[in-house]
Design a protein around this motif. Sequence first.
Motif, PDB file in Angstrom:
ATOM      1  N   LEU A 190      17.422  67.760  -0.816  1.00  0.00           N
ATOM      2  CA  LEU A 190      18.359  67.304  -1.846  1.00  0.00           C
ATOM      3  C   LEU A 190      17.622  66.560  -2.963  1.00  0.00           C
ATOM      4  O   LEU A 190      17.940  66.728  -4.149  1.00  0.00           O
ATOM      5  N   THR A 191      16.651  65.729  -2.572  1.00  0.00           N
ATOM      6  CA  THR A 191      15.861  65.032  -3.585  1.00  0.00           C
ATOM      7  C   THR A 191      15.092  66.020  -4.452  1.00  0.00           C
ATOM      8  O   THR A 191      15.002  65.862  -5.679  1.00  0.00           O
ATOM      9  N   TRP A 192      14.559  67.041  -3.830  1.00  0.00           N
ATOM     10  CA  TRP A 192      13.821  68.061  -4.570  1.00  0.00           C
ATOM     11  C   TRP A 192      14.734  68.817  -5.534  1.00  0.00           C
ATOM     12  O   TRP A 192      14.394  69.030  -6.694  1.00  0.00           O
ATOM     13  N   ILE A 193      15.911  69.169  -5.042  1.00  0.00           N
ATOM     14  CA  ILE A 193      16.869  69.876  -5.902  1.00  0.00           C
ATOM     15  C   ILE A 193      17.304  68.981  -7.059  1.00  0.00           C
ATOM     16  O   ILE A 193      17.456  69.437  -8.210  1.00  0.00           O
ATOM     17  N   ALA A 194      17.490  67.690  -6.757  1.00  0.00           N
ATOM     18  CA  ALA A 194      17.866  66.766  -7.822  1.00  0.00           C
ATOM     19  C   ALA A 194      16.761  66.669  -8.877  1.00  0.00           C
ATOM     20  O   ALA A 194      17.029  66.610 -10.081  1.00  0.00           O
ATOM     21  N   GLY A 195      15.496  66.673  -8.418  1.00  0.00           N
ATOM     22  CA  GLY A 195      14.403  66.646  -9.371  1.00  0.00           C
ATOM     23  C   GLY A 195      14.358  67.894 -10.237  1.00  0.00           C
ATOM     24  O   GLY A 195      14.145  67.819 -11.458  1.00  0.00           O
ATOM     25  N   LEU A 196      14.556  69.048  -9.608  1.00  0.00           N
ATOM     26  CA  LEU A 196      14.590  70.290 -10.379  1.00  0.00           C
ATOM     27  C   LEU A 196      15.765  70.294 -11.353  1.00  0.00           C
ATOM     28  O   LEU A 196      15.638  70.757 -12.498  1.00  0.00           O
ATOM     29  N   ALA A 197      16.905  69.784 -10.877  1.00  0.00           N
ATOM     30  CA  ALA A 197      18.065  69.724 -11.766  1.00  0.00           C
ATOM     31  C   ALA A 197      17.805  68.786 -12.944  1.00  0.00           C
ATOM     32  O   ALA A 197      18.193  69.067 -14.091  1.00  0.00           O
ATOM     33  N   GLY A 198      17.131  67.662 -12.670  1.00  0.00           N
ATOM     34  CA  GLY A 198      16.791  66.748 -13.757  1.00  0.00           C
ATOM     35  C   GLY A 198      15.863  67.403 -14.768  1.00  0.00           C
ATOM     36  O   GLY A 198      16.024  67.224 -15.987  1.00  0.00           O
ATOM     37  N   ALA A 199      14.875  68.171 -14.264  1.00  0.00           N
ATOM     38  CA  ALA A 199      13.996  68.886 -15.179  1.00  0.00           C
ATOM     39  C   ALA A 199      14.763  69.911 -16.005  1.00  0.00           C
ATOM     40  O   ALA A 199      14.512  70.084 -17.209  1.00  0.00           O
ATOM     41  N   ALA A 200      15.730  70.593 -15.364  1.00  0.00           N
ATOM     42  CA  ALA A 200      16.539  71.569 -16.101  1.00  0.00           C
ATOM     43  C   ALA A 200      17.388  70.882 -17.164  1.00  0.00           C
ATOM     44  O   ALA A 200      17.554  71.396 -18.284  1.00  0.00           O
ATOM     45  N   VAL A 201      17.941  69.707 -16.843  1.00  0.00           N
ATOM     46  CA  VAL A 201      18.743  68.962 -17.817  1.00  0.00           C
ATOM     47  C   VAL A 201      17.875  68.552 -19.004  1.00  0.00           C
ATOM     48  O   VAL A 201      18.296  68.643 -20.171  1.00  0.00           O
ATOM     49  N   VAL A 202      16.648  68.100 -18.715  1.00  0.00           N
ATOM     50  CA  VAL A 202      15.740  67.727 -19.805  1.00  0.00           C
ATOM     51  C   VAL A 202      15.455  68.940 -20.684  1.00  0.00           C
ATOM     52  O   VAL A 202      15.432  68.849 -21.925  1.00  0.00           O
ATOM     53  N   TRP A 203      15.247  70.095 -20.060  1.00  0.00           N
ATOM     54  CA  TRP A 203      14.975  71.310 -20.830  1.00  0.00           C
ATOM     55  C   TRP A 203      16.162  71.672 -21.718  1.00  0.00           C
ATOM     56  O   TRP A 203      16.000  72.040 -22.886  1.00  0.00           O
ATOM     57  N   VAL A 204      17.380  71.537 -21.175  1.00  0.00           N
ATOM     58  CA  VAL A 204      18.580  71.852 -21.964  1.00  0.00           C
ATOM     59  C   VAL A 204      18.716  70.873 -23.130  1.00  0.00           C
ATOM     60  O   VAL A 204      19.036  71.273 -24.272  1.00  0.00           O
ATOM     61  N   ILE A 205      18.461  69.582 -22.877  1.00  0.00           N
ATOM     62  CA  ILE A 205      18.568  68.575 -23.949  1.00  0.00           C
ATOM     63  C   ILE A 205      17.552  68.872 -25.054  1.00  0.00           C
ATOM     64  O   ILE A 205      17.862  68.786 -26.251  1.00  0.00           O
ATOM     65  N   VAL A 206      16.340  69.225 -24.655  1.00  0.00           N
ATOM     66  CA  VAL A 206      15.314  69.541 -25.650  1.00  0.00           C
ATOM     67  C   VAL A 206      15.727  70.751 -26.472  1.00  0.00           C
ATOM     68  O   VAL A 206      15.544  70.789 -27.708  1.00  0.00           O
ATOM     69  N   ARG A 207      16.295  71.759 -25.823  1.00  0.00           N
ATOM     70  CA  ARG A 207      16.720  72.952 -26.549  1.00  0.00           C
ATOM     71  C   ARG A 207      17.877  72.646 -27.503  1.00  0.00           C
ATOM     72  O   ARG A 207      17.939  73.171 -28.621  1.00  0.00           O
ATOM     73  N   LEU A 208      18.805  71.784 -27.077  1.00  0.00           N
ATOM     74  CA  LEU A 208      19.944  71.460 -27.932  1.00  0.00           C
ATOM     75  C   LEU A 208      19.548  70.611 -29.126  1.00  0.00           C
ATOM     76  O   LEU A 208      20.164  70.707 -30.197  1.00  0.00           O
ATOM     77  N   LEU A 209      18.515  69.767 -28.948  1.00  0.00           N
ATOM     78  CA  LEU A 209      18.125  68.849 -30.026  1.00  0.00           C
ATOM     79  C   LEU A 209      16.915  69.354 -30.806  1.00  0.00           C
ATOM     80  O   LEU A 209      16.285  68.581 -31.542  1.00  0.00           O
ATOM     81  N   LYS A 210      16.596  70.641 -30.665  1.00  0.00           N
ATOM     82  CA  LYS A 210      15.408  71.139 -31.336  1.00  0.00           C
ATOM     83  C   LYS A 210      15.529  71.122 -32.855  1.00  0.00           C
ATOM     84  O   LYS A 210      14.523  71.061 -33.564  1.00  0.00           O
ATOM     85  N   ASN A 211      16.784  71.172 -33.365  1.00  0.00           N
ATOM     86  CA  ASN A 211      16.959  71.109 -34.815  1.00  0.00           C
ATOM     87  C   ASN A 211      16.990  69.684 -35.337  1.00  0.00           C
ATOM     88  O   ASN A 211      16.889  69.455 -36.533  1.00  0.00           O
ATOM     89  N   VAL A 212      17.166  68.728 -34.438  1.00  0.00           N
ATOM     90  CA  VAL A 212      17.234  67.318 -34.831  1.00  0.00           C
ATOM     91  C   VAL A 212      15.862  66.648 -34.712  1.00  0.00           C
ATOM     92  O   VAL A 212      15.433  65.907 -35.598  1.00  0.00           O
ATOM     93  N   ILE A 213      15.193  66.911 -33.608  1.00  0.00           N
ATOM     94  CA  ILE A 213      13.876  66.329 -33.360  1.00  0.00           C
ATOM     95  C   ILE A 213      12.966  67.409 -32.800  1.00  0.00           C
ATOM     96  O   ILE A 213      13.413  68.297 -32.059  1.00  0.00           O
ATOM     97  N   GLU A 214      11.723  67.355 -33.153  1.00  0.00           N
ATOM     98  CA  GLU A 214      10.784  68.362 -32.697  1.00  0.00           C
ATOM     99  C   GLU A 214      10.684  68.332 -31.170  1.00  0.00           C
ATOM    100  O   GLU A 214      10.546  67.262 -30.561  1.00  0.00           O
ATOM    101  N   PRO A 215      10.760  69.484 -30.488  1.00  0.00           N
ATOM    102  CA  PRO A 215      10.719  69.503 -29.013  1.00  0.00           C
ATOM    103  C   PRO A 215       9.472  68.841 -28.440  1.00  0.00           C
ATOM    104  O   PRO A 215       9.566  68.116 -27.441  1.00  0.00           O
ATOM    105  N   LYS A 216       8.329  69.084 -29.065  1.00  0.00           N
ATOM    106  CA  LYS A 216       7.105  68.485 -28.548  1.00  0.00           C
ATOM    107  C   LYS A 216       7.155  66.965 -28.612  1.00  0.00           C
ATOM    108  O   LYS A 216       6.762  66.274 -27.651  1.00  0.00           O
ATOM    109  N   ALA A 217       7.654  66.431 -29.706  1.00  0.00           N
ATOM    110  CA  ALA A 217       7.749  64.975 -29.845  1.00  0.00           C
ATOM    111  C   ALA A 217       8.732  64.402 -28.835  1.00  0.00           C
ATOM    112  O   ALA A 217       8.487  63.351 -28.226  1.00  0.00           O
ATOM    113  N   LEU A 218       9.878  65.080 -28.636  1.00  0.00           N
ATOM    114  CA  LEU A 218      10.874  64.600 -27.679  1.00  0.00           C
ATOM    115  C   LEU A 218      10.317  64.624 -26.257  1.00  0.00           C
ATOM    116  O   LEU A 218      10.520  63.674 -25.480  1.00  0.00           O
ATOM    117  N   VAL A 219       9.603  65.700 -25.911  1.00  0.00           N
ATOM    118  CA  VAL A 219       9.009  65.779 -24.573  1.00  0.00           C
ATOM    119  C   VAL A 219       7.969  64.680 -24.385  1.00  0.00           C
ATOM    120  O   VAL A 219       7.885  64.061 -23.311  1.00  0.00           O
TER     121      VAL A 219
END
Length: 644
Positions: A435-464
Amino acid sequence: MSTNPNIIQSSASQAAPLSSTKPVEESRVRFNLSPHVRGMIIRQILLQLFLLFITATVLFPVLWIVSMAIDPRGITRPTDLNLFPPNANLDAFNVILTQQFSNVLPVYFGDLLLNSLFVALGVSLATVTMGASAAYAFSRFHFIGRQAGMLGFIVLLMLPSTGTLIPLFILFSSVQVNSTLAAAVPSFFVGALIAAVVFVAYNLARNWSKIDPDRWFNPGPIGVTIVVAVVMLIAILITFFAIFQRTEIYETTIAAPLAEIQSEYDEAKADYDRRVQSVQQRQGTALRRERRAEEAVTVQSYLTNLRDRLATVESPEEIRAIMNSELETRLEEAEDPEDDIAVQALQTALPILDSGGVAGFRAGLDSAVQQVTDEVASAQDDAATARANADEAAANLVTSETTLAAAQQRVDQEAAGVLTLRDDTLLRAIPYVVLTWIAGLAGAAVVWVIVRLLKNVIEPKALVNILLYALMAALILGIGLTALQSRMTPNMPTTQALRTTLLGLAIAFASGGLPFAIWNLKGYFDTIPKELEEAALIDGAGLFGTFIRVMIPLSLPAFAIVILFAFMQGWTEFILSWVFLTGQTQNYTLAMALATLTNGANQAPPDMQKFAALSILISLPVIILFFAFQRWIVGGLSLGGVKG
């Protein structure tokens, strides 16, 4: 014109030997080597033999250590090299990595590893930083005392490391530091180290996810994602196991019973080893004394027969001839004439014939026989006593062997039960790990989605990068505070001597490594043309920027040597650590733990299997660091030229 057949036949017969000997002569010429070629072959053979000898000499300690590490016999005093010991296993590595050092140190391998890393990496960082700045100043600037300072560093290089032990001990004992600060530095170092590992792992994953045509292996984004997920699962498993080992439940239900069972077995094994040696010694003593008694009986019989033989002889000349003949025969047959009883008796009785006559000779011979008779009785008593002691030791050995078998049975049964309980507990925790592992993967997926959604607002590399730095800061603070809490004890004083802290030990090591760092880096800086710095200064790099962008890249071989030597000094040095940190168990290093396994803390018997296993584990970081810096250490970098 006619030809005589006899002449033709004669000519053919004469020509045949010449043609038959030609291949032989050619073969002789072909295999007739010149002295120069023969010398080259002999030199190559000798060189290969010498290299084989050097290889065997270098590999012997390595083979011995590996053999001892997998040898389950528990030999406390190894006397031979068995490259393939029976029933070889890796239990010693498992015990060292998972259990406490129960001989002297109530700490785990992980604690010792972090302490050693703090000292070694701290020494490397301090030595390189201060050494590089001082070496650059000595190389590029001219100031009063420059030559005297370099001469002083060279003199310090000639001093043995133990020569500065007493002044460092006195100096660091007189300096008091805050206990919380002294514990916080290595504690937050642990957090910084883990954060650095995360940072390096992120950059490796990012680089490998990009396709590079010059690289022979390109896993791509999907392959890198799978590898990262697997590594994350392994990291979670290791973290959970490490945390589980530190819990009170593990200590009371698993660690304490295992320690008790192991302690009982160790005591039984030590007693058995002592009794085995005692039986061997007493058996040897009994055999020697029995042999001595048999020799005394033989001498008694010999002297008695000689006395009876000479009883009927009245002529002194005949007695002397018989005695000389017997003495000559005994001298030839005796292994050690000075220790032979019969020779001593004959040499004592023979002079009496000249001084006391035949009667005195017979009295002296009777006295020698009586003396040998008394010695026979004494030797037989000693032999009987020695045999009784040997039999008693053998009986005690049987009892000790029975006790050892019972302890081994308890280890096989009760310890197996405790380990089964541990394994069952770990198996029950697997769903939570998943469950902890799945939560970590889910957190990484959420970060990826946030970066993709905010790519027009802030540069993805800078946000990462922002998220990465935030994660590193959280790791440093969280792990640092947790480690600090574990290092703080209820009875810890407000202040303590700098000598008893890991910080003080690292500073002491750095002070000892600075002379070599300054001398080595200064010599390398002198080989770099000043025109390169002047060109960088003209381009607006600045003094600090010039040092970072020009001097350091061109001096990487020298920096690699300094880092490697400084790391090895802090990683393997024992004497200064033992003098400074004696009694501070929580600050012990791996080198100090290794000493405790070799009877270094008056603990008997030494466990050579654990000693060998820990030696291998200690050597791995140095080997890894050497191969990481190999291209700078071995190959080096060529200095650039200046157009003119």
